[in-house]
Design a protein around this motif. Structure first.
Motif, mmCIF file in Angstrom:
data_model
loop_
_atom_site.group_PDB
_atom_site.id
_atom_site.type_symbol
_atom_site.label_atom_id
_atom_site.label_comp_id
_atom_site.label_asym_id
_atom_site.label_seq_id
_atom_site.Cartn_x
_atom_site.Cartn_y
_atom_site.Cartn_z
ATOM 1 N N LYS A 1 23.748 -5.929 27.691
ATOM 2 C CA LYS A 1 22.346 -6.390 27.786
ATOM 3 C C LYS A 1 22.178 -7.764 27.126
ATOM 4 O O LYS A 1 21.496 -8.639 27.646
ATOM 5 C CB LYS A 1 21.398 -5.354 27.155
ATOM 6 N N GLU A 2 22.852 -7.943 25.979
ATOM 7 C CA GLU A 2 22.732 -9.248 25.311
ATOM 8 C C GLU A 2 23.447 -10.340 26.114
ATOM 9 O O GLU A 2 22.992 -11.485 26.168
ATOM 10 C CB GLU A 2 23.291 -9.158 23.876
ATOM 11 N N VAL A 3 24.542 -9.966 26.741
ATOM 12 C CA VAL A 3 25.267 -10.926 27.594
ATOM 13 C C VAL A 3 24.320 -11.422 28.697
ATOM 14 O O VAL A 3 24.250 -12.612 28.999
ATOM 15 C CB VAL A 3 26.518 -10.248 28.216
ATOM 16 N N VAL A 4 23.554 -10.484 29.262
ATOM 17 C CA VAL A 4 22.614 -10.840 30.333
ATOM 18 C C VAL A 4 21.507 -11.757 29.787
ATOM 19 O O VAL A 4 21.162 -12.779 30.393
ATOM 20 C CB VAL A 4 22.001 -9.561 30.957
ATOM 21 N N LEU B 1 35.405 -0.376 25.377
ATOM 22 C CA LEU B 1 36.665 -0.859 25.969
ATOM 23 C C LEU B 1 37.310 -1.903 25.048
ATOM 24 O O LEU B 1 38.527 -1.890 24.828
ATOM 25 C CB LEU B 1 36.385 -1.454 27.363
ATOM 26 N N MET B 2 36.469 -2.784 24.483
ATOM 27 C CA MET B 2 37.012 -3.810 23.585
ATOM 28 C C MET B 2 37.670 -3.160 22.375
ATOM 29 O O MET B 2 38.770 -3.535 21.958
ATOM 30 C CB MET B 2 35.887 -4.747 23.121
ATOM 31 N N HIS B 3 36.990 -2.152 21.821
ATOM 32 C CA HIS B 3 37.536 -1.492 20.622
ATOM 33 C C HIS B 3 38.824 -0.731 20.946
ATOM 34 O O HIS B 3 39.787 -0.769 20.190
ATOM 35 C CB HIS B 3 36.490 -0.551 20.016
#
Ligand SMILES: Nc1ncnc2c1ncn2[C@@H]1O[C@H](COP(=O)(O)OP(=O)(O)OP(=O)(O)O)[C@@H](O)[C@H]1O
Length: 420
Positions: free
Chosen positions: A207-210, A391-393
């Motif tokens: 959401k923050e990426v958006v 996924l990153m973690h």
């Protein structure tokens, strides 16, 4: 306002830089968008001699602002811009200013290619140039902006037509699934306006990426992008944090302080977890959204602030409204333009691209590892409740668990929750 093709005719019948005065009786306005100040300067001189009033912009966002201000007949865009992808930018211009003649110019004075299209452009221009095309010396000595405009225009227009509909992806938003393409299309449509946007989606979905992408594509890009997580600030402090306070407004307010809204003046404020905002503060927020004025805590004066609000929630706000914990009027005010970020499990076709992107990013800090087929298969089996963040973690943990091995095996893929 010039008719489509009219500006092209005026410039296109001669070569920019010859200093020939062409047909137009009165001055026309053109915005020049290029990061290259030298190129802008040279073009400005040439165009001024051809009765064009020239307005310069160092990037796409600045050009948008100029377009709004001056309402020019034409926009001349470099083949590369520092802040926006030229194809996307052209798409926006076509949509917002259909009457503006759009032209793309070629590389810089150093003759270095600025985009893969340069050769294509040169070829097309040589074809259209007639006598100059056959005179290599004249071609080489000619000013950078020799391009015959109708050819350039045609190329830009084909870009522009493709851009918003085709849902080209945004650079920081990885994913090529249909859902992500649709999201990118919506972002491009709304970015140029100051419309309030409500971003809905699960935790870690992006959401923050958006929100950042919307800000980056807007003409507010050179102004602040501020973030406030409504769930992270104690209720009692949230009002002062948002609206600011005067000295002595409450115990501990030893000096006056600007709130996040004011601090983001001219830019964008991203309100994460808006569902956590207390009801009393929701009323004050609604007032701000409706009139653009705010009152610091402890102050009688109001201040006008120009901020675009982008809010995000992982909770269904409409349901919260029905339960009485979120104001329905605020929900409607925020959700002028709702967008939904798809959960990772709904776009598993993007998994490979995301893995590549994350491993490449991690490769900037430590030796880059690759994923074995078995490890990839294991990732595909998971349901990803924590989405891209999870996924990153998982990949970071797997990289550490793999030790010195350059390949991550299935046994290094470990989850904290049960796979589906
Ligand atoms: N499409 C994407 N492409 C690349 N990175 C992404 C994408 N989506 C999310 N990320 C990355 O995943 C992490 C979480 O993303 P983000 O903070 O935007 O999620 P969020 O939905 O706002 O989470 P929360 O609800 O917890 O606030 C970030 O590091 C972000 O860079």
């Amino acid at each position: 306002m010039a008719m489509a093709g009219e500006a092209a005719m005026v410039v296109g019948t001669g070569m920019i830089g010859t200093g020939v005065l062409l047909g137009a009786a009165s001055t026309r306005k053109v915005v020049l968008a290029s990061a290259d100040a030298g190129l802008r300067g040279r073009l400005k001189n040439s165009l001024a001699g051809m009765r064009w009033e020239v307005y310069e912009a160092a990037g796409g966002a600045e050009a948008m602002a100029r377009l709004d201000e001056v309402r020019p007949e034409a926009l001349l865009v470099d083949s590369w811009l520092p802040d926006l992808e030229v194809g996307e930018f052209a798409g926006q211009i076509r949509m917002l200013y259909p009457a503006v003649e759009l032209m793309r110019m070629d590389g810089g004075a150093d003759g270095k290619a600025r985009s893969p299209r340069r050769n294509e452009l040169l070829h097309a221009l040589r074809e259209a140039q007639g006598p100059v095309a056959n005179d290599t010396a004249a071609w080489n000595a000619a000013p950078v902006a020799v391009p015959v405009v109708p050819v350039v225009t045609r190329i830009v227009e084909s870009d522009a037509r493709r851009s918003p509909e085709a849902g080209m992806m945004l650079p920081e938003m990885i994913g090529e699934s249909a859902a992500m393409r649709e999201l990118a299309r919506l972002i491009r449509l709304v970015a140029a306006r100051s419309t309030t946007v409500l971003i809905e989606g699960e935790t870690g979905a992006g959401k923050e990426v958006v929100a950042k992408a919307i800000h980056r594509l807007s003409d507010r890009v050179s102004k602040p992008f501020a973030v406030l997580n409504c769930a992270a600030i104690p209720e009692a402090l949230l009002e002062a944090e948002l609206f600011g306070h005067t000295r002595g407004a409450f115990t501990g307010a030893v000096q006056s302080r600007t709130g996040r809204i004011e601090a983001a003046h001219g830019g964008t404020l991203f309100l994460d977890e808006i569902g956590e905002m207390p009801l009393a503060l929701q009323a004050k927020m609604l007032r701000f959204l409706e009139c653009g004025e705010l009152q610091r805590v402890g102050d009688n004066e109001t201040t006008r602030v120009d901020v675009r609000i982008i809010a995000a929630t992982h909770q269904p706000l409409e349901k919260r409204s029905a339960e009485g914990t979120f104001r329905l009027d605020l929900y409607h005010r925020l959700a002028v333009f709702p967008v939904e970020v798809p959960a990772l499990r709904e776009r598993m076709e993007d998994l490979g691209l995301l893995v590549e992107h994350i491993l490449a990013k991690m490769g900037e800090r430590m030796p880059r590892k690759r994923l074995s087929e078995a490890a990839m298969a294991r990732l595909r089996e998971h349901c990803w409740p924590g989405n891209v963040r999870e996924l990153m973690h998982v990949l970071e943990r797997a990289t550490i668990l793999a030790g010195d091995a350059m390949e991550i095996g299935a046994e290094e893929i470990r989850y904290r929750r049960t796979p589906r």
